[in-house]
Write a protein that holds these residues in place. Structure first.
Motif, short mmCIF file in Angstrom:
data_model
loop_
_atom_site.label_atom_id
_atom_site.label_comp_id
_atom_site.label_asym_id
_atom_site.label_seq_id
_atom_site.Cartn_x
_atom_site.Cartn_y
_atom_site.Cartn_z
N LYS A 21 0.83 -1.20 0.00
CA LYS A 21 0.00 0.00 0.00
C LYS A 21 0.87 1.25 0.00
O LYS A 21 0.61 2.20 -0.76
CB LYS A 21 -0.92 0.00 1.21
CG LYS A 21 -1.79 1.25 1.34
CD LYS A 21 -2.72 1.16 2.52
CE LYS A 21 -3.51 2.46 2.69
NZ LYS A 21 -2.65 3.57 3.14
N ASP A 22 1.91 1.28 0.83
CA ASP A 22 2.76 2.46 0.90
C ASP A 22 3.50 2.72 -0.41
O ASP A 22 3.74 3.87 -0.78
CB ASP A 22 3.78 2.30 2.03
CG ASP A 22 3.14 2.36 3.41
OD1 ASP A 22 2.00 2.84 3.51
OD2 ASP A 22 3.78 1.91 4.38
N GLN A 27 -2.06 7.48 -0.68
CA GLN A 27 -2.75 8.67 -1.18
C GLN A 27 -1.83 9.43 -2.13
O GLN A 27 -0.63 9.57 -1.89
CB GLN A 27 -3.17 9.56 -0.01
CG GLN A 27 -4.14 10.65 -0.39
CD GLN A 27 -4.74 11.32 0.85
OE1 GLN A 27 -4.30 11.07 1.96
NE2 GLN A 27 -5.74 12.15 0.64
N LYS A 28 -2.37 9.89 -3.24
CA LYS A 28 -1.66 10.64 -4.27
C LYS A 28 -0.71 9.76 -5.09
O LYS A 28 0.09 10.27 -5.87
CB LYS A 28 -0.90 11.84 -3.68
CG LYS A 28 -1.80 12.86 -3.01
CD LYS A 28 -1.01 14.03 -2.48
CE LYS A 28 -1.92 15.05 -1.82
NZ LYS A 28 -1.16 16.21 -1.28
N SER A 29 -0.77 8.45 -4.91
CA SER A 29 0.05 7.55 -5.71
C SER A 29 -0.40 7.60 -7.17
O SER A 29 -1.60 7.56 -7.47
CB SER A 29 -0.06 6.12 -5.19
OG SER A 29 0.33 5.18 -6.16
N ALA A 30 0.57 7.65 -8.09
CA ALA A 30 0.23 7.64 -9.51
C ALA A 30 -0.43 6.33 -9.90
O ALA A 30 -1.33 6.29 -10.75
CB ALA A 30 1.49 7.87 -10.35
N PHE A 31 -0.01 5.22 -9.29
CA PHE A 31 -0.62 3.93 -9.59
C PHE A 31 -2.09 3.90 -9.14
O PHE A 31 -2.95 3.40 -9.85
CB PHE A 31 0.15 2.80 -8.89
CG PHE A 31 1.52 2.56 -9.46
CD1 PHE A 31 1.66 1.98 -10.71
CD2 PHE A 31 2.65 2.92 -8.76
CE1 PHE A 31 2.92 1.75 -11.25
CE2 PHE A 31 3.91 2.71 -9.29
CZ PHE A 31 4.05 2.12 -10.54
N HIS A 107 -8.94 7.12 1.55
CA HIS A 107 -8.65 8.00 0.42
C HIS A 107 -9.13 7.39 -0.89
O HIS A 107 -9.68 8.10 -1.74
CB HIS A 107 -7.14 8.31 0.36
CG HIS A 107 -6.27 7.09 0.25
ND1 HIS A 107 -6.13 6.18 1.28
CD2 HIS A 107 -5.51 6.62 -0.78
CE1 HIS A 107 -5.30 5.22 0.90
NE2 HIS A 107 -4.93 5.45 -0.34
N ALA A 108 -8.95 6.08 -1.05
CA ALA A 108 -9.42 5.42 -2.26
C ALA A 108 -10.94 5.35 -2.30
O ALA A 108 -11.57 5.60 -3.34
CB ALA A 108 -8.83 4.02 -2.36
#
Length: 268
Positions: A21-22, A27-31, A107-108
């Motif tokens: 997850k990290d 949050q704000k991950s491009a993936f 967040h998701a």
């Protein structure tokens, strides 16, 4: 041919859902942005059409991906969640119990709620997921009944999210695993699938986990051999231009298929 036992052992020993997850889904991950804003609209459209619904859905995922459960919640009375590794199962159970140490997917879920446009708050959506998931099981794609020793009535629908390509190492094993998971679905039932295409690896810490390279045409052939007719499919090209050192995935496919005939599974 069985699944690569050493690979499965590595997943059990080395796979850490929190690091996953990290690395990929924070949050704000491009993936995560790619996944939510490309993959969820077609899933939501398919489900909202009314064609895919029923009493029960079995969801099998590579990790503790609770967010993929949300779109199905309104269309099924009960959902059974399955993962191939114990750490993911533990994380899902902690999330369902609202443990203070549980992974935070808010967040998701917030982004998916906004895409649904139904007016529910993220907390209401999370509570709905918790109500609908009735149990969490470990699965083994080697087995003709992947949930063994648990035996469930054949489900109305099956949701496969990033699992077969991660847990098989050749086309023959992939085909057998597809037939095995299909034994969980009733004839006439519906399959929803999210699968990486043209991928060979993803990095997890210092370990390079192999992914089965599969393209659209062989995938369609495999589903046909497993008794399915594909009703709808969408392919999305990777938008994330960075982090190719972490994974080389090229495309992701979302598809909807109907199981029109029974194909005999087999222990491999």
């Amino acid at each position: 041919m069985a699944l690569n036992i050493n690979l499965m052992e590595h997943y059990e020993k080395c796979f850490d859902p929190r690091k996953l997850k990290d690395t990929y889904l924070c949050q704000k991950s491009a993936f995560l942005t790619d996944a939510i804003f490309q993959l969820f609209p077609p899933l939501l459209k398919i489900l909202s059409s009314g064609a895919v619904k029923g009493d029960s859905l079995i969801q099998i995922t590579f990790g503790p991906f609770i967010q993929y459960t949300l779109p199905a919640c309104k269309y099924f009375t009960e959902i059974f969640f399955a993962c191939p590794n114990n750490k993911s199962i533990q994380e899902v159970k902690k999330w369902l119990k609202e443990d203070s140490d549980a992974l935070d997917w808010s967040h998701a879920i917030k982004d998916i709620c906004e895409l649904q446009g139904s007016g529910e708050t993220p907390m209401e959506c999370q509570n709905m997921i918790r109500r609908k998931i009735k149990d969490v099981f470990k699965c083994d794609l080697n087995k003709s009944n992947p949930l063994s020793p648990v035996v469930l009535p054949p489900a109305d629908s099956l949701l496969l999210v990033h699992c077969l390509e991660f847990l098989t190492n050749d086309k023959e094993t992939f085909c057998k695993a597809m037939k095995n998971v299909s034994s969980l679905l009733k004839p006439g039932g519906h399959l929803l699938m999210v699968i990486d295409l043209k991928t060979t690896f993803f990095m997890f810490g210092d370990f390079k986990f192999p992914v089965l390279y599969i393209e659209e045409s062989p995938l369609r052939s495999t589903l046909n051999d497993a008794g399915y007719v594909i009703r709808e499919s969408h392919i999305f090209h990777r938008k994330t231009e960075c982090l190719y050192d972490l994974t080389d995935y090229g495309d992701v496919m979302v598809l909807y298929a109907c199981k029109e005939r029974e194909v005999q599974p087999s222990d491999t």
